[in-house]
Design an enzyme around this catalytic site. Structure first.
Site, mmCIF file in Angstrom:
data_model
loop_
_atom_site.group_PDB
_atom_site.id
_atom_site.type_symbol
_atom_site.label_atom_id
_atom_site.label_comp_id
_atom_site.label_asym_id
_atom_site.label_seq_id
_atom_site.Cartn_x
_atom_site.Cartn_y
_atom_site.Cartn_z
ATOM 1 N N ASP A 1 46.878 35.281 31.456
ATOM 2 C CA ASP A 1 45.834 35.431 32.469
ATOM 3 C C ASP A 1 45.418 34.006 32.812
ATOM 4 O OD1 ASP A 1 43.477 35.586 33.857
ATOM 5 O OD2 ASP A 1 42.642 37.233 32.680
ATOM 6 N N HIS B 1 27.954 46.152 34.542
ATOM 7 C CA HIS B 1 27.065 45.014 34.843
ATOM 8 C C HIS B 1 26.892 44.759 36.340
ATOM 9 C CE1 HIS B 1 31.045 43.240 34.818
ATOM 10 N NE2 HIS B 1 30.584 42.176 35.414
ATOM 11 N N LYS C 1 39.825 30.951 41.455
ATOM 12 C CA LYS C 1 39.320 29.914 40.549
ATOM 13 C C LYS C 1 40.172 28.654 40.748
ATOM 14 C CE LYS C 1 37.812 33.835 38.405
ATOM 15 N NZ LYS C 1 38.120 35.171 38.913
ATOM 16 N N PHE D 1 39.165 39.412 29.833
ATOM 17 C CA PHE D 1 38.103 39.427 30.848
ATOM 18 C C PHE D 1 37.766 40.885 31.165
ATOM 19 C CE2 PHE D 1 36.554 39.306 35.270
ATOM 20 C CZ PHE D 1 35.407 38.594 35.019
ATOM 21 N N ASP D 2 36.567 41.129 31.695
ATOM 22 C CA ASP D 2 36.121 42.522 31.832
ATOM 23 C C ASP D 2 36.988 43.376 32.755
ATOM 24 O OD1 ASP D 2 35.007 40.924 33.795
ATOM 25 O OD2 ASP D 2 33.348 42.285 34.171
ATOM 26 N N ALA E 1 43.738 32.412 35.361
ATOM 27 C CA ALA E 1 42.701 32.090 36.353
ATOM 28 C C ALA E 1 42.288 30.614 36.304
ATOM 29 C CB ALA E 1 41.491 32.996 36.137
ATOM 30 N N TYR F 1 54.587 40.192 59.400
ATOM 31 C CA TYR F 1 54.424 41.261 58.409
ATOM 32 C C TYR F 1 55.354 41.054 57.221
ATOM 33 C CZ TYR F 1 53.461 45.803 56.385
ATOM 34 O OH TYR F 1 53.064 46.787 55.526
HETATM 35 N N1 F0G Z 1 40.780 36.953 34.574
HETATM 36 C C1 F0G Z 1 39.788 36.089 34.303
HETATM 37 C C2 F0G Z 1 39.894 35.185 33.117
HETATM 38 C C3 F0G Z 1 38.671 36.031 35.150
HETATM 39 O O1 F0G Z 1 37.689 35.199 34.863
HETATM 40 C C4 F0G Z 1 38.623 36.890 36.280
HETATM 41 C C5 F0G Z 1 37.487 36.871 37.176
HETATM 42 C C6 F0G Z 1 39.694 37.757 36.512
HETATM 43 C C7 F0G Z 1 40.753 37.756 35.636
HETATM 44 C C8 F0G Z 1 39.711 38.687 37.687
HETATM 45 O O2 F0G Z 1 39.956 38.000 38.850
HETATM 46 O O3 F0G Z 1 37.876 38.262 40.216
HETATM 47 O O4 F0G Z 1 40.043 37.563 41.228
HETATM 48 O O5 F0G Z 1 39.726 39.861 40.479
HETATM 49 N N2 F0G Z 1 36.428 36.298 36.900
HETATM 50 C C9 F0G Z 1 35.275 36.116 37.759
HETATM 51 C C10 F0G Z 1 34.183 35.476 36.978
HETATM 52 C C11 F0G Z 1 34.856 37.302 38.540
HETATM 53 O O6 F0G Z 1 33.065 35.406 37.507
HETATM 54 O O7 F0G Z 1 34.408 35.026 35.862
HETATM 55 P P1 F0G Z 1 39.366 38.457 40.275
#
Ligand code: F0G
Length: 458
Positions: free
Chosen positions: A214, A449, A257, A124-125, A216, A72
């Site tokens: 960010d 979406h 990613k 990102f969204d 990813a 834990y």
């Molecule tokens: N930042 C970027 C640039 C991303 O592309 C994503 C996720 C996230 C943050 C959020 O990360 O999914 O681990 O919570 N992108 C995916 C996509 C979902 O399909 O582009 P997450």
């Protein structure tokens, strides 16, 4: 004779996939309300929905899983992960989270206050969602070059320093941080140059504004710096990544990613006050500080994934596959955001379905057509994903309307790329006959979406 290019791995385990008939797909898509997120994966032949959590792990990663420490607190796997992150990024404070948006949730809970302004190169969204749901504002400061899909420039994900400076000047004292996304997913997986990373950070710091990267797809960004930016040809991906992180104050990471795992994420920073502040939100939202939403075994596999995916050959295999698909589309004359991105090809739907008005969502329509044609699931990164303006509630038609063909890591072969290109060509060849798009019948208030319901306009 020079030897041709080939993958830097061989296949040890396979997963069968199935084709379907057009009739079946018509029925399934109607049941899914013309929203490909609502399809079952077995109704899909080639799945290009996302590169997020859909990659194949290596034998080293699978063996690391077996060694996971599920304690834990104080798990050995946490320290393996933390040490790898510190080695690659230079950041000493690490908070694991269950995925990228959880990292945003934890860090932004500490940093974002109502009314704040947070500039970024096309958030990102989920990032935008975490800002707007806190009654703050995400302002896009991406270079205008990104809007011209046919313009071939090496670093189309860059920040416009003029736009950024204007936001910083006009909102002094109200900008808690800036988000620098590498690669810039929203405009097509386009990279940000080292020069732009450095200058962006310098500008922010001049106004006392810290920068959150960010990250990813940081390793793919480092690959583009190595292959496109003068002075980096002879540096390793690990050296380039470390330099990228050296200019910024912290990072949020979706490890699904470039971490090469199916689930996971983290925050890392050298700012002790951010770490102390974010910690307080990690425990109730994610879990204790040495697992924060991840299994021990998942942290162990992520440590290996981060190491593997910051090696040139792994990235070269991946990005050359995306470029292979791009060359096929060039052959067929299909317009996409040029040059090809790191993780995906973004087809310019406005230029393909020229008879479908923007109010009828061309990219969503093309996504449906591609699925009906061959069972290929792509994803709309366009007007539906852009959501409505939080103040006026109008659709945001100001950006680009893309169909993203997103390539999972180490999953498909170039034969699959040939099928994708051929299916798209078939749709492209009958584009003149596609005169109507789709209409929204139900939508959520935020991040619509994922769950939107649509009907085909006859
Ligand atoms: N930042 C970027 C640039 C991303 O592309 C994503 C996720 C996230 C943050 C959020 O990360 O999914 O681990 O919570 N992108 C995916 C996509 C979902 O399909 O582009 P997450």
């Amino acid at each position: 004779m020079e030897l041709p290019f080939a993958e830097a791995w061989k296949i040890k385990m396979v997963e069968p996939i199935k084709k379907s008939t057009r009739e079946e797909r018509e029925k399934w898509l109607a049941e899914a309300h013309n929203n490909i997120f609502m399809l079952k994966s077995e109704q899909v032949y080639i799945d290009l929905l996302t590169d997020s959590g859909t990659g194949a792990m290596s034998d080293r990663q699978w063996s690391a899983l077996m060694m996971g420490d599920e304690s834990y607190s104080g798990a050995r796997s946490f320290f393996e992960l933390k040490n790898m992150i510190t080695k690659l990024t230079g950041f000493k404070n690490v908070i694991p989270t269950h995925q990228g948006r959880a990292a945003e949730n934890v860090l932004f809970s500490y940093l974002v206050k109502p009314g704040n302004i947070i500039p970024g190169n096309a958030h990102f969204d989920t990032t935008k969602g975490h800002i707007e749901s806190r009654k703050a504002f995400a302002i896009d400061v991406t270079t205008d070059e990104a809007k011209d899909t046919q313009l071939e420039v090496p670093f189309k994900g860059n920040v416009s320093l003029e736009k950024l400076e204007k936001v910083l000047k006009e909102n002094k004292g109200n900008v808690p941080f800036m988000v620098l996304t590498v690669t810039n997913n929203t405009v097509g997986g386009q990279p940000v140059s080292m020069k732009n990373i450095r200058e962006t950070a310098e500008l922010c710091h001049k106004y006392d504004v810290p920068v959150v990267m960010d990250s990813a797809r940081f390793a793919e960004n480092a690959y583009f710096i190595k292959t496109r930016e003068k002075g980096f040809e002879n540096k390793t991906i690990k050296e380039i990544a470390k330099e990228m992180f050296s200019y910024v104050d912290g990072m949020t990471m979706s490890a699904k990613k470039d971490g090469l795992v199916n689930m996971g994420g983290f925050i890392a920073t050298n700012k002790d006050e951010w770490y102390e502040g974010a910690k307080l939100f990690c425990i109730p939202f994610e879990g204790f500080l040495t697992y924060g939403g991840m299994n021990g075994r998942d942290m162990a596999a992520l440590a290996v994934g981060l190491d593997e995916n910051t090696e040139f050959d792994m990235l070269d295999t991946r990005i050359q596959q995306v470029q292979y698909l791009a060359k096929k589309l060039d052959e067929y004359g299909i317009p996409y955001q040029r040059p090809a991105g790191g993780h995906a090809i973004f087809v310019d739907a406005d230029k393909v379905l020229t008879h479908v008005p923007k109010e009828e969502f061309p990219a969503q329509t093309l996504t449906c057509e591609l699925y009906l044609e061959a069972g290929i699931r792509a994803c709309e990164i366009g007007y539906i994903l852009a959501d409505r303006d939080p103040v006026t509630r109008e659709n945001r038609f100001g950006g680009l309307d893309f169909v993203r063909l997103c390539i999972p890591r180490r999953v498909y072969t170039n034969n699959h790329m040939d099928v994708i290109a051929a299916a798209l060509k078939n749709v492209y060849d009958r584009r003149e006959s596609i005169k109507h798009g789709v209409r929204i019948t139900w939508e959520a208030e935020l991040m619509r979406h994922f769950t939107v319901q649509l009907e085909r306009i006859k």
